[in-house]
Design an enzyme around this catalytic site. Structure first.
Site, PDB file in Angstrom:
ATOM      1  CG  HIS A   9      -0.060   0.159   2.345  1.00 27.29           C
ATOM      2  ND1 HIS A   9       0.432   1.260   3.221  1.00 27.29           N
ATOM      3  CD2 HIS A   9       0.046  -0.932   3.494  1.00 27.29           C
ATOM      4  CE1 HIS A   9       0.853   0.873   4.278  1.00 27.29           C
ATOM      5  NE2 HIS A   9       0.631  -0.313   4.417  1.00 27.29           N
ATOM      6  NE  ARG A  60      -1.495  -0.225   6.820  1.00 23.75           N
ATOM      7  CZ  ARG A  60      -1.807  -0.790   7.819  1.00 23.75           C
ATOM      8  NH1 ARG A  60      -3.159  -0.603   8.343  1.00 23.75           N
ATOM      9  NH2 ARG A  60      -1.252  -1.770   8.402  1.00 23.75           N
ATOM     10  CD  GLU A  87       2.344  -5.084   8.041  1.00 23.86           C
ATOM     11  OE1 GLU A  87       2.664  -6.382   7.790  1.00 23.86           O
ATOM     12  OE2 GLU A  87       3.251  -4.327   7.687  1.00 23.86           O
TER      13      GLU A  87
END
Length: 248
Positions: A9, A60, A87
């Site tokens: 991202h 994001r 993540e």
């Protein structure tokens, strides 16, 4: 030639503030939006086109994908989202400034928390309102699968079932796949594709919003991989990622 393009991202607001983000649902910064749009423009200019795209549950990454597809005029293609592409969960570190944390705990300890293959930061309390088990995004996921913290090893073990059962088999049906995710979830995929050792993967820095192209033959054997874009700019962005965890 079949292709999978990986994109981390664009810069998030907490990237800009040099904070540990993990599963916190932080938005893109203005620079991050620009980076994502530039990635889409570059992909279109270089003649890339995609049949299907994948991303995480985090804003994001989702917004980066939307910006890329918009610039490519391909916002109509199927998009699949999975929490498994999220993540790495940074536990109690989430929200902390990386440089300030390094000043408090030392550069070596922060490097271990950021890049150690097997060592995870201290877990986030299950009662903490920022714990993802309280987030409606994850309401359908069995609680035992929702992390309170993760090492890179844990992150890879979360990502790889989705990669092996959903994403990679799609190459038998289509020719071009786009995956927009995060630094550590993508490092796990790259480690798998390139056979990188547990030790060497700690030195890999994936820059924000730079298309990372993997080309496969018709037998799905990896032929080559490369970043798309200006080599000097890519190197600068990689070096910036590496320095994020150092005390000032």
């Amino acid at each position: 030639m079949k292709k999978i393009v990986l994109i981390r991202h664009g810069q998030s607001q907490w990237n800009k503030e040099n904070r540990f983000t993990g599963w916190t649902n932080v938005d893109l910064s203005l620079q991050g939006i620009e980076e994502a749009e530039n990635a889409g423009t570059l992909l279109k200019k270089e003649g890339y086109s995609f049949d299907v795209a994948y991303t995480s549950y985090l804003k994001r990454a989702v917004k980066t994908l939307n910006c890329v597809l918009d610039k490519m005029d391909e916002d109509w293609i199927p998009v699949l989202k999975s929490w498994r592409l999220n993540e790495k969960h940074y536990g109690f570190l989430q929200g902390m400034n990386k440089s300030e944390t390094a000043e408090k705990y030392g550069n070596e300890q922060v490097h271990i928390w950021r890049r150690s293959f097997e060592i995870a930061p201290q877990p986030l309390s299950k009662d903490d309102l920022d714990n993802p088990r309280h987030d409606p995004r994850y309401a359908s996921i069995p609680p035992e699968y929702i992390p309170d913290t993760e090492s890179l090893k844990d992150t890879i073990e979360r990502v790889m079932p989705y990669w092996e059962c959903e994403i990679f088999p799609q190459l038998m049906k289509v020719d071009n796949i786009l995956v927009v995710a995060h630094g550590n979830s993508l490092r796990g995929i790259v480690k798998h594709l390139k056979g990188i050792s547990d030790e060497a993967i700690s030195d890999m820095n994936i820059p924000t919003a730079v298309p990372y192209v993997f080309e496969f033959d018709d037998n799905l054997k990896l032929v080559r991989d490369f970043y798309l874009g200006n080599a000097e700019e890519i190197k600068r962005k990689q070096e910036a990622v590496a320095k994020q965890g150092l005390a000032k």
